[in-house]
Motif scaffolding. Structure first.
Motif, mmCIF file in Angstrom:
data_model
loop_
_atom_site.group_PDB
_atom_site.id
_atom_site.type_symbol
_atom_site.label_atom_id
_atom_site.label_comp_id
_atom_site.label_asym_id
_atom_site.label_seq_id
_atom_site.Cartn_x
_atom_site.Cartn_y
_atom_site.Cartn_z
ATOM 1 N N GLY A 1 -4.567 -47.026 -26.654
ATOM 2 C CA GLY A 1 -4.525 -46.574 -25.272
ATOM 3 C C GLY A 1 -3.479 -45.488 -25.133
ATOM 4 N N VAL A 2 -3.847 -44.379 -24.523
ATOM 5 C CA VAL A 2 -2.943 -43.237 -24.367
ATOM 6 C C VAL A 2 -2.458 -43.151 -22.928
ATOM 7 N N GLU A 3 -1.162 -42.938 -22.773
ATOM 8 C CA GLU A 3 -0.569 -42.586 -21.483
ATOM 9 C C GLU A 3 0.076 -41.215 -21.658
ATOM 10 N N LEU A 4 -0.476 -40.222 -20.994
ATOM 11 C CA LEU A 4 -0.003 -38.842 -21.136
ATOM 12 C C LEU A 4 0.507 -38.351 -19.788
ATOM 13 N N GLU A 5 1.788 -38.042 -19.735
ATOM 14 C CA GLU A 5 2.399 -37.566 -18.495
ATOM 15 C C GLU A 5 2.358 -36.041 -18.436
ATOM 16 N N ILE A 6 1.978 -35.531 -17.271
ATOM 17 C CA ILE A 6 1.958 -34.085 -17.025
ATOM 18 C C ILE A 6 2.686 -33.825 -15.715
ATOM 19 N N ASP A 7 3.330 -32.671 -15.613
ATOM 20 C CA ASP A 7 4.206 -32.454 -14.460
ATOM 21 C C ASP A 7 4.153 -30.992 -14.020
ATOM 22 N N SER B 1 -5.770 -43.533 -20.664
ATOM 23 C CA SER B 1 -7.098 -43.788 -21.229
ATOM 24 C C SER B 1 -7.355 -45.285 -21.306
ATOM 25 N N HIS B 2 -8.615 -45.648 -21.225
ATOM 26 C CA HIS B 2 -9.013 -46.985 -21.633
ATOM 27 C C HIS B 2 -8.882 -47.063 -23.156
ATOM 28 N N PRO B 3 -8.827 -48.262 -23.725
ATOM 29 C CA PRO B 3 -8.656 -48.385 -25.181
ATOM 30 C C PRO B 3 -9.822 -47.746 -25.938
ATOM 31 N N MET B 4 -9.473 -46.929 -26.926
ATOM 32 C CA MET B 4 -10.470 -46.242 -27.746
ATOM 33 C C MET B 4 -10.072 -46.345 -29.211
ATOM 34 N N ILE C 1 1.674 -44.464 -26.703
ATOM 35 C CA ILE C 1 0.461 -44.921 -27.384
ATOM 36 C C ILE C 1 0.520 -46.434 -27.554
ATOM 37 N N HIS C 2 -0.468 -47.114 -26.984
ATOM 38 C CA HIS C 2 -0.579 -48.571 -27.101
ATOM 39 C C HIS C 2 -1.549 -48.926 -28.230
ATOM 40 N N VAL C 3 -1.208 -49.969 -28.967
ATOM 41 C CA VAL C 3 -2.068 -50.507 -30.023
ATOM 42 C C VAL C 3 -2.286 -51.987 -29.735
ATOM 43 N N ASN C 4 -3.531 -52.449 -29.858
ATOM 44 C CA ASN C 4 -3.783 -53.870 -29.616
ATOM 45 C C ASN C 4 -3.126 -54.726 -30.692
ATOM 46 N N ARG C 5 -2.369 -55.708 -30.248
ATOM 47 C CA ARG C 5 -1.618 -56.566 -31.171
ATOM 48 C C ARG C 5 -2.532 -57.326 -32.123
ATOM 49 N N ASP C 6 -3.711 -57.723 -31.638
ATOM 50 C CA ASP C 6 -4.557 -58.550 -32.504
ATOM 51 C C ASP C 6 -5.161 -57.767 -33.664
#
Length: 290
Positions: A52-58, A97-100, A134-139
């Motif tokens: 999962g992506v979190e992208l900040e723009i300003d 983003s949703h998880p991809m 960037i998120h990664v699923n733990r499982d």
């Protein structure tokens, strides 16, 4: 549940209680509140690992029209990203983003989204406020919490063991990384670093945030509107996870940065490592970060 007419909120002829009404309204906003967390939708087939992506723009406004233009590129009949406000930004947005799967991210419309954001006047790297998380699923790291913790301990050891290289990779300043993505501090073993991390002294503002139950969050990276940089960051996170799964504690401890880099074969990541002088010191053309 019975709902008195005086307590009902109506949308298109349907009645809702107060809580459900506000949830429904939030779903239909272009820019959601910071705490908004929809049910995740997974893209990428039967992949084991999702990002999962979190992208900040300003810099170009917390503007619904701008958000609509970005959403129109990404969400063609399916919700693949959503946009939130973020109090840490001066005048911007957070694209989530949703998880991809990694391969899905590579063929997703990130480049078009970034070009649109630049056209609208947003910047990411060229600010003092923006990060890329960037998120990664733990499982994907193990079947049980114990197995996952063993892998996470090796990930944390890798980050501490190669902190100078990862700081350079991140493009963050020392001040920025200490504020938004601080290290836990080197210890002799990954387990010791994990034990320190679990005490939560850094809160979520850690280089690798462990406070989410289902994901591991890599917060190291400065924001970017350069497509290759985003893909390279995803590939690096994926390679670190693979390494932590495949190597023993001793193997992680004994591996040098050059030995790690020698295992990399993704062209986007190799290109970025060369740009940051973390691969082979050869002259290459470098495109400016945005």
């Amino acid at each position: 549940m019975l709902l008195h007419e005086d307590d009902a909120y109506n949308i298109d002829g349907d009645s809702y209680c107060s809580e459900c009404y506000h949830d429904e309204v939030d779903k239909n906003r272009s820019i959601h509140d910071y705490g908004y967390k929809p049910e995740p939708i997974f893209y990428g087939g039967d992949s084991i690992r999702y990002f999962g992506v979190e992208l900040e723009i300003d810099g170009a406004g917390k503007d619904c029209d701008n958000a609509d233009e970005i959403l129109a590129i990404a969400n063609k009949g399916e919700d693949k990203i959503y946009i939130k406000g973020d109090g840490s930004l001066d005048d911007g947005l957070e694209i989530v983003s949703h998880p991809m799967s990694l391969e899905y991210h590579k063929q997703f419309q990130w480049e078009e989204i970034m070009k649109k954001a630049i056209y609208l006047g947003y910047r990411s790297h060229q600010t003092s406020t923006c990060g890329l998380h960037i998120h990664v699923n733990r499982d994907s790291l193990g079947d049980s919490r114990e197995e996952q913790d063993e892998v996470i301990a090796r990930i944390l050891y890798f980050v501490e063991h190669h902190w100078p290289e990862l700081l350079k990779f991140s493009r963050r300043s020392e001040y920025s990384i200490n504020r938004w993505a601080a290290r836990y501090g080197y210890e002799k073993t990954g387990r010791e670093i994990l034990d320190k991390a679990k005490k939560g002294n850094n809160g979520r503002y850690a280089a690798v945030n462990l406070m989410n139950y289902t994901t591991l969050e890599f917060r190291l990276f400065r924001g970017t509107l350069k497509h290759n940089t985003l893909i390279a960051a995803l590939e690096l996170v994926n390679d670190i996870c693979d390494l932590a799964i495949s190597l023993t504690d001793e193997g992680i401890a004994n591996q040098s940065w050059s030995e790690f880099v020698d295992t990399i074969n993704e062209p986007e990541l190799i290109q970025y490592l060369k740009e940051r002088r973390l691969y082979i010191n050869e002259e290459i053309e470098i495109q400016e970060e945005v």
